[in-house]
Design a protein around this motif. Structure first.
Motif, PDB file in Angstrom:
ATOM      1  N   SER A  68       0.817  -1.208   0.000  1.00  0.00           N
ATOM      2  CA  SER A  68       0.000   0.000   0.000  1.00  0.00           C
ATOM      3  C   SER A  68       0.851   1.258   0.000  1.00  0.00           C
ATOM      4  O   SER A  68       0.485   2.270  -0.587  1.00  0.00           O
ATOM      5  CB  SER A  68      -0.912   0.021   1.233  1.00  0.00           C
ATOM      6  OG  SER A  68      -1.817  -1.050   1.192  1.00  0.00           O
ATOM      7  N   LEU A  69       1.979   1.212   0.660  1.00  0.00           N
ATOM      8  CA  LEU A  69       2.817   2.405   0.772  1.00  0.00           C
ATOM      9  C   LEU A  69       3.634   2.657  -0.477  1.00  0.00           C
ATOM     10  O   LEU A  69       3.668   3.771  -0.996  1.00  0.00           O
ATOM     11  CB  LEU A  69       3.743   2.287   1.987  1.00  0.00           C
ATOM     12  CG  LEU A  69       3.054   2.304   3.337  1.00  0.00           C
ATOM     13  CD1 LEU A  69       4.038   1.954   4.436  1.00  0.00           C
ATOM     14  CD2 LEU A  69       2.414   3.648   3.595  1.00  0.00           C
ATOM     15  N   GLY A  70       4.328   1.657  -0.977  1.00  0.00           N
ATOM     16  CA  GLY A  70       5.217   1.900  -2.102  1.00  0.00           C
ATOM     17  C   GLY A  70       5.158   0.831  -3.151  1.00  0.00           C
ATOM     18  O   GLY A  70       6.087   0.666  -3.929  1.00  0.00           O
ATOM     19  N   GLY A  71       4.071   0.107  -3.190  1.00  0.00           N
ATOM     20  CA  GLY A  71       4.006  -1.022  -4.102  1.00  0.00           C
ATOM     21  C   GLY A  71       2.962  -0.872  -5.175  1.00  0.00           C
ATOM     22  O   GLY A  71       2.717   0.218  -5.685  1.00  0.00           O
ATOM     23  N   ASN A  72       2.305  -1.951  -5.454  1.00  0.00           N
ATOM     24  CA  ASN A  72       1.375  -2.044  -6.563  1.00  0.00           C
ATOM     25  C   ASN A  72      -0.068  -1.932  -6.067  1.00  0.00           C
ATOM     26  O   ASN A  72      -0.870  -2.801  -6.299  1.00  0.00           O
ATOM     27  CB  ASN A  72       1.604  -3.374  -7.285  1.00  0.00           C
ATOM     28  CG  ASN A  72       0.816  -3.452  -8.560  1.00  0.00           C
ATOM     29  OD1 ASN A  72       0.508  -2.450  -9.165  1.00  0.00           O
ATOM     30  ND2 ASN A  72       0.471  -4.657  -8.972  1.00  0.00           N
ATOM     31  N   CYS A  73      -0.368  -0.869  -5.354  1.00  0.00           N
ATOM     32  CA  CYS A  73      -1.717  -0.670  -4.825  1.00  0.00           C
ATOM     33  C   CYS A  73      -2.123   0.785  -4.967  1.00  0.00           C
ATOM     34  O   CYS A  73      -1.286   1.677  -4.942  1.00  0.00           O
ATOM     35  CB  CYS A  73      -1.780  -1.036  -3.346  1.00  0.00           C
ATOM     36  SG  CYS A  73      -1.564  -2.776  -2.994  1.00  0.00           S
ATOM     37  N   LYS A  74      -3.408   0.978  -5.085  1.00  0.00           N
ATOM     38  CA  LYS A  74      -3.934   2.333  -4.991  1.00  0.00           C
ATOM     39  C   LYS A  74      -4.135   2.610  -3.510  1.00  0.00           C
ATOM     40  O   LYS A  74      -4.668   1.785  -2.788  1.00  0.00           O
ATOM     41  CB  LYS A  74      -5.250   2.458  -5.741  1.00  0.00           C
ATOM     42  CG  LYS A  74      -5.083   2.345  -7.238  1.00  0.00           C
ATOM     43  CD  LYS A  74      -6.372   2.600  -7.948  1.00  0.00           C
ATOM     44  CE  LYS A  74      -6.155   2.527  -9.441  1.00  0.00           C
ATOM     45  NZ  LYS A  74      -7.356   2.850 -10.182  1.00  0.00           N
ATOM     46  N   THR A  75      -3.710   3.769  -3.076  1.00  0.00           N
ATOM     47  CA  THR A  75      -3.743   4.089  -1.656  1.00  0.00           C
ATOM     48  C   THR A  75      -4.467   5.406  -1.441  1.00  0.00           C
ATOM     49  O   THR A  75      -4.262   6.366  -2.181  1.00  0.00           O
ATOM     50  CB  THR A  75      -2.311   4.192  -1.091  1.00  0.00           C
ATOM     51  OG1 THR A  75      -1.650   2.951  -1.342  1.00  0.00           O
ATOM     52  CG2 THR A  75      -2.311   4.459   0.392  1.00  0.00           C
ATOM     53  N   VAL A  76      -5.311   5.427  -0.434  1.00  0.00           N
ATOM     54  CA  VAL A  76      -6.032   6.632  -0.054  1.00  0.00           C
ATOM     55  C   VAL A  76      -5.753   6.888   1.410  1.00  0.00           C
ATOM     56  O   VAL A  76      -5.784   5.973   2.226  1.00  0.00           O
ATOM     57  CB  VAL A  76      -7.557   6.461  -0.269  1.00  0.00           C
ATOM     58  CG1 VAL A  76      -8.316   7.671   0.224  1.00  0.00           C
ATOM     59  CG2 VAL A  76      -7.863   6.200  -1.728  1.00  0.00           C
ATOM     60  N   MET A  77      -5.469   8.125   1.731  1.00  0.00           N
ATOM     61  CA  MET A  77      -5.277   8.483   3.131  1.00  0.00           C
ATOM     62  C   MET A  77      -6.318   9.515   3.502  1.00  0.00           C
ATOM     63  O   MET A  77      -6.513  10.490   2.788  1.00  0.00           O
ATOM     64  CB  MET A  77      -3.887   9.056   3.379  1.00  0.00           C
ATOM     65  CG  MET A  77      -3.666   9.284   4.855  1.00  0.00           C
ATOM     66  SD  MET A  77      -2.553  10.597   5.168  1.00  0.00           S
ATOM     67  CE  MET A  77      -2.714  10.726   6.911  1.00  0.00           C
ATOM     68  N   VAL A  78      -6.985   9.289   4.606  1.00  0.00           N
ATOM     69  CA  VAL A  78      -7.959  10.235   5.130  1.00  0.00           C
ATOM     70  C   VAL A  78      -7.401  10.758   6.442  1.00  0.00           C
ATOM     71  O   VAL A  78      -7.115   9.985   7.349  1.00  0.00           O
ATOM     72  CB  VAL A  78      -9.331   9.560   5.364  1.00  0.00           C
ATOM     73  CG1 VAL A  78     -10.310  10.549   5.954  1.00  0.00           C
ATOM     74  CG2 VAL A  78      -9.855   8.968   4.069  1.00  0.00           C
ATOM     75  N   ALA A  79      -7.215  12.054   6.521  1.00  0.00           N
ATOM     76  CA  ALA A  79      -6.701  12.669   7.745  1.00  0.00           C
ATOM     77  C   ALA A  79      -7.852  13.376   8.448  1.00  0.00           C
ATOM     78  O   ALA A  79      -8.607  14.117   7.829  1.00  0.00           O
ATOM     79  CB  ALA A  79      -5.600  13.665   7.417  1.00  0.00           C
ATOM     80  N   THR A  80      -7.975  13.129   9.728  1.00  0.00           N
ATOM     81  CA  THR A  80      -9.018  13.773  10.522  1.00  0.00           C
ATOM     82  C   THR A  80      -8.371  14.823  11.404  1.00  0.00           C
ATOM     83  O   THR A  80      -7.426  14.528  12.130  1.00  0.00           O
ATOM     84  CB  THR A  80      -9.745  12.728  11.398  1.00  0.00           C
ATOM     85  OG1 THR A  80     -10.202  11.683  10.549  1.00  0.00           O
ATOM     86  CG2 THR A  80     -10.913  13.352  12.106  1.00  0.00           C
ATOM     87  N   ALA A  81      -8.884  16.027  11.321  1.00  0.00           N
ATOM     88  CA  ALA A  81      -8.313  17.132  12.094  1.00  0.00           C
ATOM     89  C   ALA A  81      -9.365  17.667  13.061  1.00  0.00           C
ATOM     90  O   ALA A  81     -10.564  17.595  12.816  1.00  0.00           O
ATOM     91  CB  ALA A  81      -7.861  18.234  11.154  1.00  0.00           C
ATOM     92  N   SER A  82      -8.881  18.195  14.140  1.00  0.00           N
ATOM     93  CA  SER A  82      -9.764  18.760  15.155  1.00  0.00           C
ATOM     94  C   SER A  82      -9.747  20.281  15.058  1.00  0.00           C
ATOM     95  O   SER A  82      -8.711  20.895  14.813  1.00  0.00           O
ATOM     96  CB  SER A  82      -9.295  18.324  16.546  1.00  0.00           C
ATOM     97  OG  SER A  82     -10.076  18.957  17.532  1.00  0.00           O
TER      98      SER A  82
END
Length: 166
Positions: A68-82
């Motif tokens: 997921s980080l540097g390979g053969n995957c699509k990666t989505v990151m969701v950041a939650t902020a306060s």
């Protein structure tokens, strides 16, 4: 593969006054986030500065998330902020982390596992098509009539004229 990871926010032990089991868990969370940060920075340096080694093996989480980080995957990151004022430091830290993650570019391609019987059928069809094409090109398809001797002499004469003019 589908990885869904909830990365707990870094535990500020001095703010939470954690002790005992909670302190141990906070320590594990912080070390995992630290190693994840190292991998993300290394991946960015690999893409921009030609870095060779990415320290995936430093933690279990980064090992599991390697694709997921540097390979053969699509990666989505969701950041939650306060939006709370007392959480400003953590929110800024989260936004900076999300920004570093956004700099990583993966090029994912589909890994296709084919059923052998489907593949054999497809290849047999391709062989049949190619055999038909070869027989057509050789003139064995039975299309049209054969040239008689006069037509062959005329073609030879025209070819000779064409070759001589070049």
């Amino acid at each position: 593969k589908l990885h869904m990871v909830d990365l707990a926010g870094s535990e500020r032990v001095h703010k939470t006054n954690a002790a005992g089991q909670t302190l141990r868990e906070a320590t594990y969370i912080n070390s995992s986030l630290f190693y994840l940060e190292m991998v993300i920075v290394a991946l960015h340096e690999k893409a921009t500065k030609g870095r060779v080694h990415v320290p995936y093996r430093n933690s279990m989480m980064t090992s599991v998330l390697r694709d997921s980080l540097g390979g053969n995957c699509k990666t989505v990151m969701v950041a939650t902020a306060s939006a709370e004022a007392e959480q400003t430091e953590e929110t800024i830290s989260t936004c900076k982390f999300a920004q570093r993650v956004a700099m990583i570019k993966n090029s994912a391609v589909v890994n296709e596992d084919l059923d052998p019987t489907v593949m054999i059928g497809r290849l047999k069809g391709e062989v049949t098509t190619l055999k038909e094409e070869i027989s057509y090109l050789k003139g064995e398809a039975g299309e049209g009539t054969a040239l008689d001797a006069e037509e062959i002499r005329e073609l030879e004469r025209q070819i000779g004229t064409y070759v001589a003019s070049r």
